[in-house]
Design an enzyme around this catalytic site. Structure first.
Site, mmCIF file in Angstrom:
data_model
loop_
_atom_site.group_PDB
_atom_site.id
_atom_site.type_symbol
_atom_site.label_atom_id
_atom_site.label_comp_id
_atom_site.label_asym_id
_atom_site.label_seq_id
_atom_site.Cartn_x
_atom_site.Cartn_y
_atom_site.Cartn_z
ATOM 1 N N TYR A 141 -4.921 0.994 -1.457
ATOM 2 C CA TYR A 141 -6.016 1.289 -2.385
ATOM 3 C C TYR A 141 -6.328 2.779 -2.437
ATOM 4 O O TYR A 141 -6.762 3.287 -3.462
ATOM 5 C CB TYR A 141 -7.295 0.565 -1.940
ATOM 6 C CG TYR A 141 -7.459 -0.857 -2.420
ATOM 7 C CD1 TYR A 141 -6.470 -1.793 -2.189
ATOM 8 C CD2 TYR A 141 -8.616 -1.247 -3.070
ATOM 9 C CE1 TYR A 141 -6.633 -3.104 -2.595
ATOM 10 C CE2 TYR A 141 -8.787 -2.557 -3.483
ATOM 11 C CZ TYR A 141 -7.798 -3.478 -3.241
ATOM 12 O OH TYR A 141 -7.976 -4.772 -3.654
ATOM 13 N N LYS A 186 3.031 -7.688 6.957
ATOM 14 C CA LYS A 186 4.370 -7.870 6.384
ATOM 15 C C LYS A 186 5.304 -6.987 7.216
ATOM 16 O O LYS A 186 5.967 -6.080 6.715
ATOM 17 C CB LYS A 186 4.340 -7.478 4.896
ATOM 18 C CG LYS A 186 5.601 -7.778 4.122
ATOM 19 C CD LYS A 186 5.792 -9.247 3.779
ATOM 20 C CE LYS A 186 7.125 -9.447 3.111
ATOM 21 N NZ LYS A 186 7.479 -10.870 2.907
ATOM 22 N N ASP A 218 3.154 -13.735 3.277
ATOM 23 C CA ASP A 218 3.633 -14.792 2.366
ATOM 24 C C ASP A 218 3.465 -16.166 3.025
ATOM 25 O O ASP A 218 2.991 -17.128 2.396
ATOM 26 C CB ASP A 218 5.086 -14.547 1.911
ATOM 27 C CG ASP A 218 6.030 -14.129 3.035
ATOM 28 O OD1 ASP A 218 5.564 -13.966 4.189
ATOM 29 O OD2 ASP A 218 7.244 -13.973 2.758
ATOM 30 N N ASP A 242 -7.837 -8.818 0.157
ATOM 31 C CA ASP A 242 -8.390 -9.072 -1.180
ATOM 32 C C ASP A 242 -7.774 -10.343 -1.756
ATOM 33 O O ASP A 242 -8.470 -11.241 -2.225
ATOM 34 C CB ASP A 242 -8.098 -7.868 -2.086
ATOM 35 C CG ASP A 242 -8.635 -8.068 -3.493
ATOM 36 O OD1 ASP A 242 -9.778 -8.555 -3.627
ATOM 37 O OD2 ASP A 242 -7.907 -7.757 -4.464
ATOM 38 N N ASP A 246 -9.559 -14.428 -2.074
ATOM 39 C CA ASP A 246 -9.710 -15.207 -3.320
ATOM 40 C C ASP A 246 -9.005 -16.558 -3.169
ATOM 41 O O ASP A 246 -9.517 -17.593 -3.591
ATOM 42 C CB ASP A 246 -9.097 -14.466 -4.515
ATOM 43 C CG ASP A 246 -10.116 -13.636 -5.301
ATOM 44 O OD1 ASP A 246 -11.064 -13.116 -4.680
ATOM 45 O OD2 ASP A 246 -9.955 -13.510 -6.534
HETATM 46 C C1 IPM Z 1 -13.246 -7.282 -4.377
HETATM 47 C C2 IPM Z 1 -12.698 -6.709 -5.658
HETATM 48 C C3 IPM Z 1 -12.466 -5.213 -5.522
HETATM 49 C C4 IPM Z 1 -11.382 -5.028 -4.475
HETATM 50 C C5 IPM Z 1 -12.098 -4.470 -6.803
HETATM 51 C C6 IPM Z 1 -13.075 -4.732 -7.912
HETATM 52 C C7 IPM Z 1 -12.000 -2.995 -6.552
HETATM 53 O O1 IPM Z 1 -11.572 -7.385 -6.075
HETATM 54 O O2 IPM Z 1 -14.297 -6.808 -3.909
HETATM 55 O O3 IPM Z 1 -12.665 -8.230 -3.848
HETATM 56 O O4 IPM Z 1 -10.172 -5.135 -4.779
HETATM 57 O O5 IPM Z 1 -11.737 -4.761 -3.328
HETATM 58 MN MN MN Z 2 -11.181 -9.208 -4.927
#
Ligand code: IPM
Ligand code: MN
Ligand code: NAD
Length: 363
Positions: A141, A186, A218, A242, A246
């Protein structure tokens, strides 16, 4: 009574203002009922700040965050700022680095009685309770970036010190939970992951009570949804964290339920749901505010108000269990109505406790 605490509120964009409003309402209620003396300071951030001030993290917003005891954030971003010189998301990345928030904690668990929310089969999902510890201010990042017409690059780099400090956070979290830590990397391909694994092994020597194992990212992505109960704490770098967090939200059933806390070296911490600004549902009062309200519970706990935090968590769960559910969970309750129901449950609980205490005193 406790000392006054300033909470900076950054509603942001899309559904951010809608879900944040419900979290602030419940924080104000708990502040009143528990005498917490929270004061709120709302600031412009993200796309809203680009529109108002020409940049996603205006100096006044950053200064207010630095001076705060804690920060509650909704979400930033949206198609209207896709072409902006500096995107709303840049403001979020800058805020995390400026405040030194290198540790992002993202808990996910199946709420007992709510296994039905998970698309995973009950025999797979039941009992799942995972904490992702995501490194938040390093890795790909933040490395040097180049973007040309025919080539682009993003540098991924980590120092040993960056890995050590996040590893300590994860090991300490595992000690307070079930004593198991899975480090995800990884290391079969990436140099940063080789350093990551070596460093985590070294840090592990200071935590003989924690069982450490390693998975490639993975394989971890697969195991999270085939064997979620094999995990306790997951330690991983910025981008893997990240993506995996999710994915992990499907265990509980919706990204709208997921909370997070970002902390660092002792300054103000930041609390936010893990979801984004959800432009597809913004402005319709249908977003799920539970993740932001649960982030407010993490905020209360961080400020030392554990009883209020527990009451809030239980009230969110009780609302969901009784059938108060937004569209992402198959329900028809609106965002504001969900928030109002959680507030009502809190007051019902408080008055029930008060009645019990009165009976005990007079008995
Ligand atoms: C999160 C988001 C952020 C990240 C983005 C919006 C920069 O996806 O907080 O999970 O990737 O950290
Ligand atoms: Mn995110
Ligand atoms: P998203 O998380 O906003 O949405 C993904 C899906 O989940 C959508 O279908 C959305 O409707 C649904 N969803 C998300 N939150 C929900 C909630 N509370 N209740 C019900 N449904 C919910 O991810 P995206 O669509 O990839 O990103 C949209 C914008 O948000 C982008 O600009 C992205 O960069 C930004 N973003 C910001 C943050 C943040 O501020 N921390 C996090 C992730 C994405």
């Amino acid at each position: 009574m406790s000392d006054r605490c300033t909470v900076v509120i950054l509603p942001g964009d899309g559904i951010g203002p809608e879900v944040t409003a419900e979290a602030v309402a419940v924080l104000a209620l708990l502040s009143d009922r528990f005498g917490l003396d929270l004061v709120f300071d709302e600031q412009r951030f993200g796309g809203a700040a680009i529109d108002g001030d020409g940049e996603p993290l205006p100096p006044a917003t950053l200064a207010a965050c630095r001076a705060a005891d804690a920060i509650l954030l909704g979400a930033v971003g949206g198609p209207e700022w896709d072409g902006a010189k500096e995107r709303p998301e840049q403001g979020l990345l800058k805020l995390r680095t400026e405040l030194g928030l290198f540790a992002n904690l993202r808990p996910a668990r199946i709420i007992p009685g709510l296994e039905i929310f998970s698309p995973l089969r009950p025999e797979i999902a039941t009992g799942a309770d995972v904490l992702v510890v995501r490194e938040l201010t390093g890795g790909i990042y933040f490395g040097e970036k180049t973007l040309g017409d025919d080539a682009a690059s993003d540098l991924c780099s980590y120092s040993r010190a960056e890995v050590e400090r996040i590893a300590h956070v994860a090991f300490r979290a595992a000690q307070k939970r079930r004593g198991k830590l899975t480090s995800v990397d990884k290391a079969n391909v990436l140099a940063t992951s080789k350093l990551w694994r070596r460093t985590v092994e070294d840090v592990a020597r200071g935590y003989p009570d924690v069982a450490l194992d390693h998975l490639y990212v993975d394989a971890a992505a697969m195991a999270l949804v085939t064997h979620p109960t094999r995990f306790d704490v997951i330690l991983t770098e910025n981008m893997f964290g990240d993506i995996l967090s999710d994915e992990m939200s499907v265990i509980a059933g919706s990204i709208g339920l997921m909370a997070s806390a970002s902390t660092g070296s002792g300054g103000p911490a930041l609390f936010e749901p893990i979801h984004g600004s959800a432009p597809d549902i913004a402005g319709r009062d249908i977003a799920n505010p539970a993740g932001t309200m649960a982030s407010a519970a993490l905020l209360l706990d961080h400020l030392g108000h554990g009883a209020a935090a527990t009451l809030l968590d239980r009230a969110i769960e009780a609302a969901l269990v009784e059938g108060c559910r937004t569209g992402d969970l198959g329900g028809t309750t609106g965002c504001a109505a969900f928030g109002a129901r959680v507030c009502a449950i809190i007051d019902e609980q408080i008055s029930a406790t008060y009645r019990r205490e009165k009976v005990q005193i007079s008995a």
